[in-house]
Design a protein around this motif. Structure first.
Motif, PDB file in Angstrom:
ATOM      1  N   THR A  35       1.919  -5.381 -16.752  1.00  0.00           N
ATOM      2  CA  THR A  35       3.268  -4.967 -16.352  1.00  0.00           C
ATOM      3  C   THR A  35       3.166  -3.667 -15.577  1.00  0.00           C
ATOM      4  N   LEU A  36       4.046  -3.525 -14.640  1.00  0.00           N
ATOM      5  CA  LEU A  36       4.055  -2.287 -13.868  1.00  0.00           C
ATOM      6  C   LEU A  36       5.500  -1.799 -13.833  1.00  0.00           C
ATOM      7  N   ASN A  37       5.777  -0.808 -14.677  1.00  0.00           N
ATOM      8  CA  ASN A  37       7.149  -0.311 -14.765  1.00  0.00           C
ATOM      9  C   ASN A  37       7.374   0.869 -13.842  1.00  0.00           C
ATOM     10  N   GLN A  38       6.614   0.933 -12.804  1.00  0.00           N
ATOM     11  CA  GLN A  38       6.706   2.096 -11.932  1.00  0.00           C
ATOM     12  C   GLN A  38       6.303   1.695 -10.527  1.00  0.00           C
ATOM     13  N   ARG A  39       6.566   2.591  -9.587  1.00  0.00           N
ATOM     14  CA  ARG A  39       6.096   2.391  -8.216  1.00  0.00           C
ATOM     15  C   ARG A  39       4.803   3.185  -8.015  1.00  0.00           C
ATOM     16  N   VAL A  40       3.877   2.600  -7.276  1.00  0.00           N
ATOM     17  CA  VAL A  40       2.618   3.280  -6.960  1.00  0.00           C
ATOM     18  C   VAL A  40       2.469   3.274  -5.444  1.00  0.00           C
ATOM     19  N   LEU A  41       2.250   4.469  -4.896  1.00  0.00           N
ATOM     20  CA  LEU A  41       2.246   4.647  -3.445  1.00  0.00           C
ATOM     21  C   LEU A  41       0.991   5.408  -3.045  1.00  0.00           C
ATOM     22  N   ILE A  42       0.375   5.002  -1.931  1.00  0.00           N
ATOM     23  CA  ILE A  42      -0.690   5.836  -1.362  1.00  0.00           C
ATOM     24  C   ILE A  42      -0.256   6.271   0.037  1.00  0.00           C
ATOM     25  N   CYS A  43      -0.642   7.489   0.397  1.00  0.00           N
ATOM     26  CA  CYS A  43      -0.326   8.021   1.731  1.00  0.00           C
ATOM     27  C   CYS A  43      -1.639   8.397   2.417  1.00  0.00           C
ATOM     28  N   PRO A  44      -2.281   7.426   3.073  1.00  0.00           N
ATOM     29  CA  PRO A  44      -3.550   7.699   3.760  1.00  0.00           C
ATOM     30  C   PRO A  44      -3.295   8.440   5.077  1.00  0.00           C
ATOM     31  N   PRO A  45      -4.348   8.969   5.704  1.00  0.00           N
ATOM     32  CA  PRO A  45      -4.191   9.512   7.057  1.00  0.00           C
ATOM     33  C   PRO A  45      -3.625   8.440   7.978  1.00  0.00           C
ATOM     34  N   SER A  46      -2.868   8.841   8.990  1.00  0.00           N
ATOM     35  CA  SER A  46      -2.124   7.857   9.779  1.00  0.00           C
ATOM     36  C   SER A  46      -3.037   6.835  10.468  1.00  0.00           C
ATOM     37  N   ILE A  47      -4.255   7.242  10.826  1.00  0.00           N
ATOM     38  CA  ILE A  47      -5.132   6.290  11.517  1.00  0.00           C
ATOM     39  C   ILE A  47      -5.548   5.132  10.595  1.00  0.00           C
ATOM     40  N   HIS A  48      -5.427   5.326   9.294  1.00  0.00           N
ATOM     41  CA  HIS A  48      -5.800   4.274   8.337  1.00  0.00           C
ATOM     42  C   HIS A  48      -4.594   3.460   7.839  1.00  0.00           C
ATOM     43  N   LEU A  49      -3.404   3.751   8.338  1.00  0.00           N
ATOM     44  CA  LEU A  49      -2.220   3.106   7.749  1.00  0.00           C
ATOM     45  C   LEU A  49      -2.210   1.586   7.936  1.00  0.00           C
ATOM     46  N   SER A  50      -2.577   1.131   9.145  1.00  0.00           N
ATOM     47  CA  SER A  50      -2.548  -0.322   9.388  1.00  0.00           C
ATOM     48  C   SER A  50      -3.537  -1.049   8.491  1.00  0.00           C
ATOM     49  N   ASP A  51      -4.740  -0.492   8.374  1.00  0.00           N
ATOM     50  CA  ASP A  51      -5.731  -1.076   7.457  1.00  0.00           C
ATOM     51  C   ASP A  51      -5.175  -1.144   6.041  1.00  0.00           C
ATOM     52  N   ALA A  52      -4.549  -0.034   5.637  1.00  0.00           N
ATOM     53  CA  ALA A  52      -4.066   0.047   4.251  1.00  0.00           C
ATOM     54  C   ALA A  52      -2.977  -0.983   3.996  1.00  0.00           C
ATOM     55  N   ILE A  53      -2.069  -1.131   4.941  1.00  0.00           N
ATOM     56  CA  ILE A  53      -1.001  -2.136   4.799  1.00  0.00           C
ATOM     57  C   ILE A  53      -1.619  -3.530   4.721  1.00  0.00           C
ATOM     58  N   ALA A  54      -2.621  -3.779   5.548  1.00  0.00           N
ATOM     59  CA  ALA A  54      -3.256  -5.105   5.551  1.00  0.00           C
ATOM     60  C   ALA A  54      -3.945  -5.354   4.208  1.00  0.00           C
ATOM     61  N   SER A  55      -4.593  -4.352   3.657  1.00  0.00           N
ATOM     62  CA  SER A  55      -5.310  -4.544   2.381  1.00  0.00           C
ATOM     63  C   SER A  55      -4.353  -4.618   1.203  1.00  0.00           C
ATOM     64  N   ALA A  56      -3.301  -3.822   1.236  1.00  0.00           N
ATOM     65  CA  ALA A  56      -2.382  -3.775   0.092  1.00  0.00           C
ATOM     66  C   ALA A  56      -1.430  -4.967   0.098  1.00  0.00           C
ATOM     67  N   GLY A  57      -1.174  -5.542   1.267  1.00  0.00           N
ATOM     68  CA  GLY A  57      -0.225  -6.654   1.368  1.00  0.00           C
ATOM     69  C   GLY A  57       1.188  -6.116   1.446  1.00  0.00           C
ATOM     70  N   PRO A  58       2.088  -6.826   2.105  1.00  0.00           N
ATOM     71  CA  PRO A  58       3.429  -6.283   2.352  1.00  0.00           C
ATOM     72  C   PRO A  58       4.265  -6.094   1.086  1.00  0.00           C
ATOM     73  N   ASP A  59       4.152  -7.002   0.123  1.00  0.00           N
ATOM     74  CA  ASP A  59       5.012  -6.898  -1.059  1.00  0.00           C
ATOM     75  C   ASP A  59       4.230  -6.756  -2.358  1.00  0.00           C
TER      76      ASP A  59
END
Ligand code: PEP
Length: 254
Positions: A35-59
């Protein structure tokens, strides 16, 4: 009802491979949590954002945010990123007002107000970071400083817009120093922040806003700080760079 949030600010750290490995490890571990009763967020450097979104998945359970954005929609601002650009990569949250942006890039409350407006105008959630310097706490002006940081950058918003605001109280003397505010100091300031929001917007708005604590949160002190009633999670710097440490802090938030 407000949510617990644990957010990692990677600052200017990690190469592409390192960032990918950390994102994938966190995404996998979060998926395995029952269960995950919380939100978990990462804020990578901007050059890594697209990679991070692709790895984390949209939802997926791991959200990806940016560390900064420019206040203009577009234009001749070499090296900068706009909210529209972030959104076009699936980024829906941005840190605004981190103490390092205030100190090294001279961002003041008036500029931050413009950034807040630009982000909300694009439908991007803002994690608004603020907190006093050591000399301000020693001079007992810390409550006044924090109230001003809130009022000048955020109190022009409508109550409805506050549903897209997360607050991150980060005493500057505790960031990256290994010195943490005591749980009592954190609770005292978080309660003051909530009262300040309540005095302007009413109790419902104040009760709904998540107020994160940031400043040398580690696996060994997270549970005690997060246990305080007005502390709704944390903004994590150094300890967000190691999957084991970050997950221990996520687990401490419940
Ligand atoms: C931060 O940079 O927001 C922060 C809280 O850093 P650290 O956890 O390393 O003190």
């Amino acid at each position: 009802m407000r949510k617990k949030i644990v957010a990692g600010n990677w600052k200017m750290n990690l190469t592409r491979d390192e960032a990918q490995a950390l994102t994938k490890s966190l995404a996998q571990r979060l998926k395995e949590k029952a269960t995950l009763n919380q939100r978990v967020l990462i804020c990578p450097p901007s050059i890594h954002l697209s990679d991070a979104i692709a790895s984390a998945g949209p939802d997926g359970p791991l959200e990806v945010g940016a560390q900064n954005m420019h206040q203009a929609d577009s234009g001749a601002y070499t090296g900068e990123l706009s909210g529209a650009m972030l959104l076009s990569h699936g980024i829906r949250t941005v840190l605004v007002g981190h103490s390092e942006r205030r100190a090294y890039f001279h961002e003041d409350n008036h500029l931050l107000k413009q950034k807040v407006d630009a982000a909300l105008g694009q439908g991007i959630e803002v994690v608004y970071c603020f907190g006093e310097l050591l000399e301000e706490r020693q001079g007992a002006t810390h409550f006044e400083v924090v109230a001003t940081q809130l009022k000048q950058a955020l109190f022009h918003l409508t109550a409805d817009q506050w549903s897209s605001i997360v607050l991150a109280y980060e005493p500057v003397w505790a960031i990256g120093t290994g010195v943490t505010a005591s749980p009592e100091q954190a609770q005292e300031m978080h309660a003051f922040i909530r009262q300040t929001v309540a005095a302007h917007y009413g109790d419902a708005c104040a009760q709904n806003v998540s107020i994160l604590y940031g400043g040398s949160v580690k696996p060994n002190n997270a549970a005690e700080i997060f246990g305080k009633p007005d502390v709704d999670g944390g903004l994590i710097g150094g300890a967000a760079l190691k999957a084991d440490d970050f997950m221990a802090i996520v687990n401490a938030a419940g």
